[in-house]
Write an enzyme that holds these catalytic residues in place. Structure first.
Site, mmCIF file in Angstrom:
data_model
loop_
_atom_site.group_PDB
_atom_site.id
_atom_site.type_symbol
_atom_site.label_atom_id
_atom_site.label_comp_id
_atom_site.label_asym_id
_atom_site.label_seq_id
_atom_site.Cartn_x
_atom_site.Cartn_y
_atom_site.Cartn_z
ATOM 1 N N ASP A 1 4.503 51.184 32.693
ATOM 2 C CA ASP A 1 5.294 50.669 31.648
ATOM 3 C C ASP A 1 5.078 49.254 31.533
ATOM 4 O OD1 ASP A 1 8.773 51.231 30.487
ATOM 5 O OD2 ASP A 1 7.890 49.453 30.289
ATOM 6 N N ASP B 1 4.623 52.078 24.994
ATOM 7 C CA ASP B 1 4.027 51.398 26.084
ATOM 8 C C ASP B 1 4.486 51.927 27.482
ATOM 9 O OD1 ASP B 1 6.865 51.051 26.801
ATOM 10 O OD2 ASP B 1 6.724 48.976 27.606
ATOM 11 N N GLU B 2 4.564 53.279 27.620
ATOM 12 C CA GLU B 2 4.662 53.969 28.784
ATOM 13 C C GLU B 2 4.007 55.246 28.781
ATOM 14 O OE1 GLU B 2 8.707 55.323 29.877
ATOM 15 O OE2 GLU B 2 9.337 54.987 28.095
HETATM 16 P P1 TTP Z 1 10.541 49.095 26.894
HETATM 17 O O1 TTP Z 1 9.742 49.383 27.796
HETATM 18 O O2 TTP Z 1 12.173 49.452 27.023
HETATM 19 O O3 TTP Z 1 11.027 47.452 26.715
HETATM 20 P P2 TTP Z 1 9.870 46.249 27.160
HETATM 21 O O4 TTP Z 1 8.554 46.648 27.346
HETATM 22 O O5 TTP Z 1 9.959 45.108 26.141
HETATM 23 O O6 TTP Z 1 10.406 45.212 28.448
HETATM 24 P P3 TTP Z 1 10.144 46.150 29.893
HETATM 25 O O7 TTP Z 1 9.706 47.416 29.939
HETATM 26 O O8 TTP Z 1 9.519 44.934 30.771
HETATM 27 O O9 TTP Z 1 11.655 45.976 30.550
HETATM 28 O O10 TTP Z 1 10.307 49.147 25.315
HETATM 29 C C1 TTP Z 1 8.903 49.164 24.908
HETATM 30 C C2 TTP Z 1 9.200 48.254 23.480
HETATM 31 O O11 TTP Z 1 9.872 48.971 22.517
HETATM 32 C C3 TTP Z 1 9.382 47.045 23.310
HETATM 33 O O12 TTP Z 1 8.696 46.084 23.788
HETATM 34 C C4 TTP Z 1 10.170 47.055 22.083
HETATM 35 C C5 TTP Z 1 10.596 48.478 21.759
HETATM 36 N N1 TTP Z 1 11.879 48.643 21.618
HETATM 37 C C6 TTP Z 1 12.682 48.485 20.528
HETATM 38 O O13 TTP Z 1 11.898 48.406 19.527
HETATM 39 N N2 TTP Z 1 13.968 48.853 20.475
HETATM 40 C C7 TTP Z 1 14.545 48.790 21.547
HETATM 41 O O14 TTP Z 1 15.735 49.108 21.828
HETATM 42 C C8 TTP Z 1 13.831 49.125 23.111
HETATM 43 C C9 TTP Z 1 14.431 49.275 24.439
HETATM 44 C C10 TTP Z 1 12.440 48.780 22.892
HETATM 45 MG MG MG Z 2 8.230 48.258 28.729
#
Ligand code: TTP
Ligand code: MG
Length: 397
Positions: free
Chosen positions: A12, A106-107
């Site tokens: 992730d 992103d995962e």
């Molecule tokens: P995440 O992987 O949940 O968050 P992140 O990568 O920003 O942070 P981390 O994993 O380090 O905790 O989500 C991936 C992307 O998806 C995030 O950069 C932006 C988008 N996203 C949204 O648009 N709305 C949301 O509510 C969430 C949770 C994520």
């Molecule tokens: Mg993330």
């Protein structure tokens, strides 16, 4: 660890949208970056770890984020750019193991069972994934490795950002015993409150209840939760062919058997696919020709290239060879080109001993990039391959 023990990796990206913005705009690095529109009704999509220290998080109203972190720099989201980086990340993962399941922008999960012989311990495989992603994108990610999917996901979150956590099979009972139920995928606020009401604080506590008792209170999620509490999760890593290819296809205005016409269609399509590959920073190792006949029968023919390509000329050469080898039994109604087995353009290319028609000399790359740059600036139709220009277009010019 033996090769037969199942091992799942979950990757992730850290603060994904915000990290891409910090990478593309170096002046934002080290700063509180909030990705979202700063309007009254705006919502935070994500925030850099610097901004998270002030309590800013995803899905928070923008006005609240501004109040918590007045120095925060709001950046409007550029989703196309994030999708581009995402495609590159997924292709990079496939260089480590072909069994990749992207689950969001992103995962991704990877089935790394048996990769030990090639890459060593799970720890080393995780390190390799992190290094490769960073080399390709300049961004950090967090990686979790465990014998089952749900634990791999939990593990990737344990040491964020830039984390690497391996849960060996022996450690599973201990991790489960200490894991707060809020961390379990599928447990939201309502379920957590319900579980707390039953005296269940950790996943291990779930084992005190029978399947019947849990079903009565949680419905279908009850048995699933109990299986997780026992460390069981048989969900496989699902590899979809679709996410690993790019294509362009056209239904013809009139059915045809004219090879010249078909080759011309293929050239335009090869250029389209090549442009998309270059935009995503990818090369393709496999090229596919797809034909649908006037009776709707369909065929595909594929070739694997010695040298991965990203130029329209190389893709066209490969697909025309496939077309020439196929004796058209009847008129064609639809024709298309596909590119698969995608690799990031930076990955080492094995040099072909026998340079073939489809080998891709460096100067083609340069010419293609120049064309991309002009097309980006002045529009796609400003530059076209000579053989695609309809002679009538130039009349009177
Ligand atoms: P995440 O992987 O949940 O968050 P992140 O990568 O920003 O942070 P981390 O994993 O380090 O905790 O989500 C991936 C992307 O998806 C995030 O950069 C932006 C988008 N996203 C949204 O648009 N709305 C949301 O509510 C969430 C949770 C994520
Ligand atoms: Mg993330």
């Amino acid at each position: 660890m033996g090769a037969s023990i199942p091992m799942i990796l979950h990757m992730d990206m850290d603060a994904f949208f915000a990290s891409v913005e910090q990478f593309d705009h170096p002046e934002l690095r080290g700063k509180c970056v909030i990705v979202g529109t700063a309007t009254d009704r705006g919502v935070v999509t994500t925030a850099s770890y610097e901004a998270r220290r002030f309590g800013v998080h995803s899905a928070m109203p923008a006005f609240q984020a501004r109040r918590l972190c007045p120095q925060g720099i709001f950046v409007p989201p550029r989703r196309e750019r994030y999708a581009e980086v995402s495609a590159r990340i997924m292709a990079t993962l496939e260089t480590v193991s072909p069994r990749v399941e992207p689950v969001s922008i992103d995962e991704a999960y990877m089935d790394i069972t048996g990769c030990g012989r090639l890459f060593g311990t799970p720890d080393r495989i995780g390190r390799r994934v992190k290094d490769r992603v960073c080399e390709e994108t300049g961004l950090t990610c967090s990686v979790g490795i465990a014998p089952v999917k749900f634990l791999a996901k939990i593990a990737s979150d344990m040491e964020k950002p830039d984390g690497l956590t391996v849960i060996c099979p022996d450690a599973v009972p201990e991790v489960i015993a200490a894991l707060p139920v809020e961390k379990v995928p599928g447990v939201g606020k309502t379920t957590a409150a319900l579980l707390h009401g039953l005296g269940i604080r950790t996943l291990g506590d779930v084992n005190r209840y029978s399947e019947g008792q849990l079903s009565a209170r949680l419905g279908k999620f009850g048995p699933r939760l109990l299986r997780m509490a026992r460390g069981e999760d048989d969900s496989p890593v699902i590899v979809s062919e679709e996410s690993r290819s790019m294509g362009s296809e056209t239904t013809l205005a009139a059915d045809t058997m004219d090879p010249e016409c078909l080759r011309r269609m293929l050239l335009a399509q090869s250029e389209t696919v090549a442009r998309r590959l270059r935009r995503h920073g990818l090369r393709a190792k496999c090229i596919t020709l797809k034909l649908k006949h006037d009776d709707f029968t369909q065929i595909t023919r594929s070739t694997t290239l010695a040298c991965p390509v990203q130029s329209g000329r190389a893709i066209h050469a490969a697909v025309v060879e496939l077309l020439s080898a196929y004796r058209l039994p009847r008129p064609v109604r639809l024709i298309g080109v596909g590119a698969s087995r995608l690799l990031p353009e930076g990955s080492p290319v094995q040099q072909s001993l026998f340079p073939s028609e489809t080998a891709e000399p460096k100067d083609w790359d340069q010419a293609d990039r120049a064309v991309d740059a002009i097309a980006e600036k002045f529009g796609r139709d400003t530059v076209r391959r000579a053989s695609l220009i309809d002679p009538e277009d130039t009349d009177g010019q």
